[in-house]
Motif scaffolding. Structure first.
Motif, mmCIF file in Angstrom:
data_model
loop_
_atom_site.group_PDB
_atom_site.id
_atom_site.type_symbol
_atom_site.label_atom_id
_atom_site.label_comp_id
_atom_site.label_asym_id
_atom_site.label_seq_id
_atom_site.Cartn_x
_atom_site.Cartn_y
_atom_site.Cartn_z
ATOM 1 N N ALA A 70 -96.779 -60.521 -34.575
ATOM 2 C CA ALA A 70 -96.129 -61.780 -34.192
ATOM 3 C C ALA A 70 -94.615 -61.635 -34.194
ATOM 4 C CB ALA A 70 -96.547 -62.908 -35.133
ATOM 5 N N VAL A 71 -94.076 -61.027 -35.223
ATOM 6 C CA VAL A 71 -92.623 -60.835 -35.311
ATOM 7 C C VAL A 71 -92.141 -59.926 -34.184
ATOM 8 C CG1 VAL A 71 -90.757 -59.874 -36.727
ATOM 9 C CG2 VAL A 71 -92.492 -61.344 -37.777
ATOM 10 N N ALA A 72 -92.901 -58.871 -33.892
ATOM 11 C CA ALA A 72 -92.543 -57.984 -32.784
ATOM 12 C C ALA A 72 -92.553 -58.742 -31.463
ATOM 13 C CB ALA A 72 -93.499 -56.794 -32.717
ATOM 14 N N GLY A 73 -93.527 -59.635 -31.283
ATOM 15 C CA GLY A 73 -93.593 -60.443 -30.069
ATOM 16 C C GLY A 73 -92.407 -61.376 -29.946
ATOM 17 N N LEU A 74 -92.010 -61.973 -31.058
ATOM 18 C CA LEU A 74 -90.863 -62.878 -31.044
ATOM 19 C C LEU A 74 -89.570 -62.132 -30.735
ATOM 20 C CD1 LEU A 74 -89.800 -65.769 -31.504
ATOM 21 C CD2 LEU A 74 -89.464 -65.124 -33.896
ATOM 22 N N VAL A 75 -89.339 -61.042 -31.436
ATOM 23 C CA VAL A 75 -88.110 -60.270 -31.231
ATOM 24 C C VAL A 75 -88.063 -59.679 -29.825
ATOM 25 C CG1 VAL A 75 -86.837 -58.217 -31.982
ATOM 26 C CG2 VAL A 75 -87.784 -59.794 -33.682
ATOM 27 N N GLY A 76 -89.187 -59.124 -29.387
ATOM 28 C CA GLY A 76 -89.222 -58.501 -28.063
ATOM 29 C C GLY A 76 -88.966 -59.482 -26.936
ATOM 30 N N THR A 77 -89.642 -60.616 -26.976
ATOM 31 C CA THR A 77 -89.474 -61.576 -25.886
ATOM 32 C C THR A 77 -88.112 -62.246 -25.936
ATOM 33 O OG1 THR A 77 -90.595 -63.298 -27.163
ATOM 34 C CG2 THR A 77 -91.934 -62.035 -25.612
ATOM 35 N N TRP A 78 -87.659 -62.595 -27.111
ATOM 36 C CA TRP A 78 -86.385 -63.311 -27.196
ATOM 37 C C TRP A 78 -85.180 -62.409 -26.975
ATOM 38 C CZ3 TRP A 78 -84.703 -68.012 -26.526
ATOM 39 C CH2 TRP A 78 -85.683 -68.990 -26.381
ATOM 40 N N THR A 79 -85.332 -61.123 -27.135
ATOM 41 C CA THR A 79 -84.248 -60.215 -26.766
ATOM 42 C C THR A 79 -83.975 -60.346 -25.267
ATOM 43 O OG1 THR A 79 -84.784 -58.664 -28.522
ATOM 44 C CG2 THR A 79 -83.551 -57.785 -26.652
ATOM 45 N N TYR A 80 -85.057 -60.316 -24.477
ATOM 46 C CA TYR A 80 -84.903 -60.434 -23.029
ATOM 47 C C TYR A 80 -84.536 -61.857 -22.611
ATOM 48 C CZ TYR A 80 -86.578 -55.709 -22.787
ATOM 49 O OH TYR A 80 -86.696 -54.359 -22.950
ATOM 50 N N ASN A 81 -85.035 -62.854 -23.327
ATOM 51 C CA ASN A 81 -84.634 -64.233 -23.034
ATOM 52 C C ASN A 81 -83.140 -64.412 -23.259
ATOM 53 O OD1 ASN A 81 -87.250 -64.904 -22.419
ATOM 54 N ND2 ASN A 81 -87.658 -65.925 -24.350
ATOM 55 N N ALA A 82 -82.619 -63.846 -24.319
ATOM 56 C CA ALA A 82 -81.186 -63.958 -24.613
ATOM 57 C C ALA A 82 -80.354 -63.275 -23.527
ATOM 58 C CB ALA A 82 -80.881 -63.351 -25.984
ATOM 59 N N ILE A 83 -80.828 -62.134 -23.058
ATOM 60 C CA ILE A 83 -80.125 -61.440 -21.970
ATOM 61 C C ILE A 83 -80.128 -62.308 -20.712
ATOM 62 C CG2 ILE A 83 -80.244 -59.465 -20.391
ATOM 63 C CD1 ILE A 83 -81.308 -57.840 -22.847
ATOM 64 N N ALA A 84 -81.286 -62.894 -20.384
ATOM 65 C CA ALA A 84 -81.391 -63.747 -19.197
ATOM 66 C C ALA A 84 -80.471 -64.956 -19.312
ATOM 67 C CB ALA A 84 -82.842 -64.196 -18.999
ATOM 68 N N ILE A 85 -80.397 -65.547 -20.491
ATOM 69 C CA ILE A 85 -79.523 -66.701 -20.709
ATOM 70 C C ILE A 85 -78.060 -66.284 -20.585
ATOM 71 C CG2 ILE A 85 -78.730 -68.349 -22.449
ATOM 72 C CD1 ILE A 85 -81.721 -68.409 -23.406
ATOM 73 N N ALA A 86 -77.707 -65.169 -21.203
ATOM 74 C CA ALA A 86 -76.320 -64.695 -21.162
ATOM 75 C C ALA A 86 -75.886 -64.366 -19.738
ATOM 76 C CB ALA A 86 -76.156 -63.473 -22.062
ATOM 77 N N ASP B 191 -81.916 -67.254 -13.291
ATOM 78 C CA ASP B 191 -82.926 -68.289 -13.046
ATOM 79 C C ASP B 191 -84.256 -67.736 -13.554
ATOM 80 O OD1 ASP B 191 -84.659 -70.224 -12.135
ATOM 81 O OD2 ASP B 191 -84.363 -69.770 -10.009
ATOM 82 N N PHE B 192 -84.574 -68.045 -14.803
ATOM 83 C CA PHE B 192 -85.733 -67.449 -15.469
ATOM 84 C C PHE B 192 -87.026 -67.715 -14.708
ATOM 85 C CE2 PHE B 192 -89.024 -67.155 -18.743
ATOM 86 C CZ PHE B 192 -88.716 -65.932 -19.307
ATOM 87 N N ILE B 193 -87.303 -68.956 -14.374
ATOM 88 C CA ILE B 193 -88.540 -69.301 -13.675
ATOM 89 C C ILE B 193 -88.545 -68.698 -12.271
ATOM 90 C CG2 ILE B 193 -89.996 -71.198 -12.834
ATOM 91 C CD1 ILE B 193 -89.888 -70.937 -15.905
ATOM 92 N N GLY B 194 -87.439 -68.776 -11.595
ATOM 93 C CA GLY B 194 -87.346 -68.187 -10.259
ATOM 94 C C GLY B 194 -87.596 -66.692 -10.275
ATOM 95 N N ASP B 195 -87.047 -66.004 -11.264
ATOM 96 C CA ASP B 195 -87.267 -64.561 -11.388
ATOM 97 C C ASP B 195 -88.742 -64.231 -11.616
ATOM 98 O OD1 ASP B 195 -84.595 -64.097 -11.029
ATOM 99 O OD2 ASP B 195 -84.177 -63.568 -13.119
ATOM 100 N N LEU B 196 -89.429 -65.084 -12.383
ATOM 101 C CA LEU B 196 -90.841 -64.817 -12.677
ATOM 102 C C LEU B 196 -91.703 -64.855 -11.420
ATOM 103 C CD1 LEU B 196 -91.517 -66.816 -15.971
ATOM 104 C CD2 LEU B 196 -91.376 -64.347 -15.700
ATOM 105 N N VAL B 197 -91.407 -65.761 -10.519
ATOM 106 C CA VAL B 197 -92.289 -65.954 -9.368
ATOM 107 C C VAL B 197 -91.772 -65.344 -8.065
ATOM 108 C CG1 VAL B 197 -93.366 -68.011 -10.326
ATOM 109 C CG2 VAL B 197 -91.342 -68.253 -8.917
ATOM 110 N N SER B 198 -90.542 -64.888 -8.042
ATOM 111 C CA SER B 198 -90.023 -64.406 -6.760
ATOM 112 C C SER B 198 -89.503 -62.971 -6.803
ATOM 113 C CB SER B 198 -88.899 -65.332 -6.277
ATOM 114 O OG SER B 198 -87.790 -65.242 -7.152
#
Length: 117
Positions: free
Chosen positions: A16-32, A36-43
């Motif tokens: 669980a901790v690995a999942g949190l750290v792994g996903t939020w590392t990339y979320n933080a990069i996307a935010i920084a 467009d997070f949703i747009g990137d997922l589908v396009s």
């Protein structure tokens, strides 16, 4: 109630901790990067769409399991894991739920009398 951290529960917690750290590392990069997070997922092409669909279906099936199994064994607040997955990541909340499920099962085993009644 005593502590019920079985080895399996601890493994689920580490995942669980690995999942949190792994996903939020990339979320933080996307935010920084102001992506467009949703747009990137589908396009971003068929491969990304395939992975997105795959993970979405697994998350839906896992959410159904969380509700059904939580009811079966008397775990409260199953909804919090599902809502939490939208706020963090299913890669975090599902293994966290598995850890808490393992603890609940250990508590049930401990409370169940052994031998003839």
């Amino acid at each position: 109630m005593t502590r019920h951290w079985t080895p399996l529960a601890a493994v689920y917690l580490v995942v669980a901790v690995a999942g949190l750290v792994g996903t939020w590392t990339y979320n933080a990069i996307a935010i920084a990067e102001r992506n467009d997070f949703i747009g990137d997922l589908v396009s971003s092409g068929p491969a990304v769409s395939s992975i997105t669909t795959d993970l979405l279906v697994v998350a839906v099936a896992g959410s159904i399991l969380i509700v059904a199994e939580s009811r079966r064994i008397g775990m409260r607040f199953a909804w919090a894991y599902i809502v939490g997955s939208a706020l963090t990541a299913f890669a975090f909340t599902f293994p966290l739920w598995l850890a808490m499920r393992e603890r609940r099962l250990a508590a049930i085993r401990e409370a169940t009398p052994v031998g003839p009644a």
